[in-house]
Each structure stands twice: as C-alpha cells, then as structure tokens.
Design an enzyme around this catalytic site. Structure first.
Site, PDB file in Angstrom:
ATOM      1  N   ASP A 348     -26.299  41.612  19.028  1.00  0.00           N
ATOM      2  CA  ASP A 348     -25.784  41.749  17.674  1.00  0.00           C
ATOM      3  C   ASP A 348     -25.351  40.387  17.133  1.00  0.00           C
ATOM      4  OD1 ASP A 348     -24.640  43.451  15.454  1.00  0.00           O
ATOM      5  OD2 ASP A 348     -22.791  42.510  16.165  1.00  0.00           O
ATOM      6  N   GLU A 384     -30.679  39.798  17.075  1.00  0.00           N
ATOM      7  CA  GLU A 384     -30.504  40.036  15.647  1.00  0.00           C
ATOM      8  C   GLU A 384     -30.249  38.650  15.060  1.00  0.00           C
ATOM      9  OE1 GLU A 384     -28.002  42.935  12.662  1.00  0.00           O
ATOM     10  OE2 GLU A 384     -26.902  41.930  14.267  1.00  0.00           O
TER      11      GLU A 384
END
Length: 699
Positions: A348, A384
């Site tokens: 993330d 990401e």
C-alpha cells in the site's frame, strides 16, 4: 507464581517473544529509551501480574529470558525516557505498549483518553503529560507456539504470465455467502471453506489478494460514529493476524487457510501497510512505536520534530530509512513467507517506502533491501506506485522484480467504453502492457497489473450504474472519496428495473471484462465483480463493514458469472494474450508480425485513424511464435474492440492468414462459440469480437 529473568540470559538474534520450548525470550528495540519494562498479564489480559525491567541492552535491543513461561503468556511493554515532544521524544511509562513483533494480539482497543501520552483538552495540547495507566484499555501480545503441520504444502511460484489475481476481503467475501457456515463467516476458516474455494477454482483465478489481515485498529472517530475500519489500512501489528478474522483464538487458522488455498492451486498475496501505522500524527494515541521510540520509528519534520512528516494522508510515515525500522519490516515480510507460507505482497502506498531524504528513489535502500533478499526476491511483489506526498506518483518507477498497479489502465479502459472521443491511442497502450510506463530497465509487459476496479473506487457494476459517488453512509457529507470515476450510469443513476438499461450495462461489463482478459499484463479482478456486486455508488467503503461493503452473492445465478469463467478460460487457452516480453510491431525477417493494429477497413492503422476523435473501433493482432523447447504452441488472435455502433470490420491478411474463425464475441448469446467468420465480419456495438486464423500454425 513469581517471575524473574534468568541470570543465564542469553542474546537471541530474534526480536519479539520467542518460545524456546523451556521458556520465552523477549527482545524489543529502542535507541532512546532509558529503561524498558516487560509487563505480564493474567490470561484474560485484565490484571497486570508482573512488571520486570529488561536486564540486557546491546545494540539498542533490550532483552531478557524467563524460564517456565510459554505459549499463551499475555504481555506488553512500558518504556522510560525523555518526554520532550519538541525534540521528537514521547516516552510515557504510564502507557502500555504493544510489542511491534507480537505474533498474536489479545483483546480489543477500548478507546479512552488514557491511551494518549498527553492530556487531551490540556492547554499545552500534545506538550502535556498524561499520568493515567492505559493498560485496562489496551491490547496485549500473546506468546505463540509456532508449530503447525505444513506437511504436503509447497509454494506454487506460478509465473506472472499465468497469474490472474482476485482482490477480496476476508469478511466481505464470506459474510453473505449462503453456504458458508454461520460460525465461519467473516473468518480465515470461512475463506478456506469449500463454497469459497470452489467458487474461486471454477472462476479460474490463480491468486487471491487479501485486503489487510495484519492487526489493525478501528479509528476512534469511526467508533464514535458507530462505524468500523472495514478495509484495515490502519496497521498496528505487522506480525499478527487480525483477531476478528479468527473464529477461535489461534493463528493456525490463518495457516489452515493458506494450506487449503495452496491445495487448490491458488496463491495467497497479502495487502500490507508498511507506509504508516495506526498511531496517527502527534495528537494520536501512544500504543506501540510512539512510546517505544518515536524519533526512530517515525519520520519527523526537520524543522519541528514535534510534528510527524506525513506522505500518506494518515498522519504519519514509518521511518524505513532507519536500519532497525527497515529490519522490522523485512523481518515481518520474511515471517509471513517462512512461518505463514504466503506467496507475495501488495504494498500500500509503496512510494513512501521508496522515499529517501530528497524524495522517491527507485534504487533506494528499502527497495534494494527487498531486491537482494534471497527469500523476498522470490515471491510476488506488487507496488501501489503512489502516495500523497510531493512526487509520490511513480507509476513505472519501481525496479524489477516489483509489479505495479496500473491506474492508467483502469481509467483509459473505462473512458474508452464510456465512448469518450479520441481514446484509441491511449487504449492501444493499455492493451499491450503500457510500454510507455514500463518498457524500460529490462522490465516486461507483466510489470503492469491491469485492473478495471479495486476496493478503492467503484465496483464494475457501479462503474456502469452511477455518474457520481454516493458516500453519504460514511458520515462525511459525501466529501470523501475521489470524484473522477470515469463512470457512466447509462441512462439512470443507480439500480433500475428498466430492462433495456440493465441489458446495456451487462453488455458493457462483458466487453470490459474480456478487454481486461485480452490485454498483455497481469489481470486483477475485484472480488464480486463477476457477480454484479454493487456498493450502491459508494466509492470509499472503507468504513462499511456491512451489506454496503460485503459481497452480494445473489448474482451467483446470473449468466455474467458463467461469462467471466469462460473469459478466464479463454485467456488461459491463448498464450498470445499473456506474453512476458513487450511485443514488437515491426515484421521479422520472414515478414511475420507479432503485433499489428488495424482499422475497420482491414488496413493497418494510419495517423489519420489514430487522430480521428470519433473512431471508436480498433483491431489488434497479437501473435506468439513457437520457441524451441517451449511447451506451448504458437498462437495468434485478432482482437477487435468496438465502443461505437454496429460496424463491418474487414478481416486482414497477415502472416499468411486469409481465413478466420470468430472465437469470442461479447455481443453474441453464446460468447465463446467458434464458427467461421465472413471476410467482412459484423462487430456489434459495445462489444469485443476475437478472431483466430483458421490455418494458424506458427501464425
């Protein structure tokens, strides 16, 4: 029972609480503490029964060994040192601290002002000092026995070319499934149950990507609004599974789930959040890292160390530039691979992990550390590739072996099927792996993880059902969530009984799914999209641990599910759709093409075609030539995307092929029936038609 550290205490290399078979060794890092105490609690975690200063300090690691205690022991830490927020130090021994290496967490946070190192409401704000004991409101660690029967379990290590990812949520996937036993819904064992595994196997996916399952908190402001942190992007324990996903109280349930998936041929990828923690900014609670060594664990402002430096939008950024913080993250990753047998990670806001003093560095210390690690370099790594800080958007900026979420794919494909003008050039990039972003530094087309939807944003059904977000249930007056969804309600906002609109939405979803599965790169399907799952226009369901966020299984009898299964099988049957290297658009010495673009007249695309804003039809020929020693045969396809009205597409002559069969057609009732195609083939509006050379050998 009296507790004491052994006089024969020895230094173990592991941090955390490690059971030796005869006792437990405790070790924790703090560079600036003056004393660290181990606190032992009753089995229910309510009563503190011992408080023992860790006797040994070496290399800023505090440690001690207690004979005779083992699995099930409940514990935490208290750290003594300067309380000087203006210098970045926030030690407060009144606050019980969770071991950053805790393998299991006991209890739940009970939000109370005592959990904060400063006195909430004091005129001095976070410069004040709070003397209340936080232990009654705080979670604790549990010493674990690592034993588990992994007999027969082996890592799958499936090639990226054969990978089809399914992003899902442990609770969301299982809460409403009619055949998952009630007592297992919302748990790891529910994910491992036959109805879920059978669904995934029949769909044909090769890897599940689970939203955060490491221990995370429900934010205080959400609890006070009777909401919950559903997605889980507020991690506090990087080694412990989330307790609410356990049906009992043993972490072997997670291991059981992994072993069950592996037996079904499915890899397990974890969505991990190492860019920040749940402690927030300087006004956040003192729960673990802040109390152990705020100045080491977090990035602080150079101008004013009282304040955290935030590139994540959550209040803090983990300081992976510090060697011991980097070690913690790497130890955590290795733990999930070695002890829990997971197959990979999706990072993330990964740009934060690549930040150095002057910003993002693709050759930065953290990324290099993973690349050289003999354990981590061999598992699936997905970034990401952005954060909210300056220079944080880094799509295409990560080094091998990282793959990257490609939001450009999502947006351009949505815009194309929405009939936006002038999209052919952009779409052509997406169909072949986005070479402008990724074709450099010896990276391959499988670097691009292609997605139509993900947990963050509209589901596929909502993409064709809503023009605007509808996040009122989140309690933020619909201000949260992004507004650029590239969506189209197709004539009515939301659910409708209009059969014409419903049919048009189903048609577009079929075209979009087959586009995804016909593109070079690694496809990712959002769990529930194959079922027509809707969140009623909520594109930020992070706090909706209810029917809004959960997967609706009522679409299990919808023909769209069977279409998705056939589309996945079609991709698997055609190696030309899943090639590793980027395709070359120039002919070889024999005049054969592996990539060519065609206009509806059957001729190669020219500048006037690419620049025609009203042209919404594009044909792409892809070919995979037989390679000596390769197990898969040569394979060629012509994929035609038509976002406009019905059109006649002249099938070209290429690589010696003059006759074609129609092998897929999202505009036909039997989408994957094979039958001869006319030289001038009808390609229906809002559809994808795929043709194969009838006499294809090498192509």
């Amino acid at each position: 029972m009296s507790y004491a550290f052994s006089e024969l205490e020895f230094m173990k290399p592991e941090l955390g609480a490690e059971y030796t078979g005869e006792g437990t060794h405790f070790a924790v890092f703090s560079a600036h503490a003056e004393k660290v105490e181990l606190c032992l609690f009753s089995e229910d975690g309510k009563k503190e029964i011992a408080r023992l200063p860790l006797p040994k300090r070496e290399g800023d690691i505090w440690s001690g060994y207690i004979a005779g205690i083992g699995p099930g022991t409940v514990y935490g830490y208290r750290a003594y040192g300067p309380y000087a927020p203006e210098e970045g130090h926030r030690f407060n021994p009144n606050k019980l601290l969770l071991d950053p290496y805790a393998k299991q967490v006991a209890g739940e946070i009970v939000w109370d002002d005592a959990l904060y190192g400063y006195t909430i409401g004091a005129p001095e704000e976070d410069l004040s000092f709070d003397e209340r004991d936080s232990a009654p409101f705080m979670v604790k660690g549990i010493v674990q026995d690592p034993a588990f029967d992994w007999d027969g379990d082996e890592a799958i290590r499936r090639p990226w070319t054969d990978t089809i990812i399914y992003e899902t949520h442990v609770r969301g996937m299982t809460m409403l499934h009619p055949d998952v036993p009630d007592e297992l819904r919302g748990t790891f064992l529910g994910m491992a149950s036959d109805p879920i595994v059978d669904h995934l196997v029949k769909l044909g996916i090769s890897a599940v990507e689970l939203l955060p399952i490491q221990f995370f908190l429900d934010d205080r402001y959400l609890v006070e609004k009777n909401l919950r942190n559903y997605w889980g992007y507020q991690t506090l324990g990087f080694f412990a599974p989330q307790p609410r996903f356990l049906s009992g109280n043993r972490i072997k349930e997670f291991k059981t789930m992994v072993k069950r998936f592996h037996a079904a041929g499915i890899e397990v990828i974890m969505d991990v959040v190492y860019n920040h923690t749940a402690e927030g900014n300087q006004r956040g609670p003192t729960l673990s890292f802040r109390g152990l060594d705020n100045r080491s664990y977090y990035r602080l402002s150079d101008e004013d160390p009282r304040h955290t430096y935030d590139t994540t939008g959550t209040g803090n950024s983990l300081n992976t530039a510090h060697p011991m913080v980097m070690r913690m993250v790497l130890d955590s990753l290795r733990y999930w691979v070695n002890a829990m047998h997971v197959d990979g990670f999706r990072f993330d806001l990964a740009s934060t992990l690549g930040r150095e003093q002057d910003g993002f560095e693709r050759e930065g210390r953290f990324l290099d550390a993973i690349r050289q690690d003999p354990i981590l370099a061999g598992v699936k790594l997905i970034a990401e590739p952005w954060d909210v800080g300056h220079g944080g958007y880094q799509v295409g900026g990560f080094p091998y072996p990282f793959r990257e979420w490609n939001d450009k794919y999502r947006d351009d494909i949505r815009r194309f099927w929405r009939k936006d003008p002038g999209m052919l050039s952009d779409v052509s990039e997406r169909l072949v792996g986005s070479p402008v972003q990724f074709n450099h530094s010896d990276r391959n087309a499988t670097t691009s993880v292609n997605l139509l939807s993900a947990h963050d944003g509209f589901t596929l059904m909502d993409t064709v059902s809503f023009n605007d977000k509808h996040n009122e249930a989140n309690g933020e007056e619909n201000h949260d969530g992004h507004s650029n969804n590239c969506s189209d309600n197709m004539g009515f906002e939301g659910r409708t009984d209009d059969e014409g609109i419903k049919a048009a939405r189903a048609r577009r979803r079929r075209a979009m799914i087959l586009t995804l599965l016909s593109s070079q790169g690694v496809p990712m399907i959002l769990g529930g999209d194959e079922l027509g799952n809707s969140q009623d226009g909520n594109n930020n369901a992070y706090c909706q641990d209810n029917e809004i966020g959960w997967t609706d299984w009522s679409g299990i009898d919808d023909p769209f599910l069977n279409f998705c299964r056939e589309a996945v099988a079609f991709r698997k049957a055609h190696p030309c759709l899943r090639q590793d290297p980027f395709l070359i658009g120039e002919p070889d010495e024999e005049g054969h093409f592996e990539l060519a673009w065609f206009a509806p007249n059957g001729k190669r695309m020219q500048d006037e075609n690419w620049n025609d804003p009203e042209l919404r039809v594009l044909g792409v020929f892809v070919c995979r030539r037989r390679v000596i020693g390769d197990q898969e045969p040569g394979d060629c396809l012509l994929v035609v995307l038509n976002a406009g009205a019905d059109c006649t597409f002249t099938l070209p002559s290429i690589n010696g092929t003059k006759t074609w069969d129609r092998v897929a057609d999202t505009g036909a009732e039997d989408a994957f029936a094979r039958h001869p195609a006319e030289p001038k083939a009808m390609v229906y509006e809002a559809s994808v038609a795929i043709f194969a050379p009838r006499d294809c050998g090498l192509g």
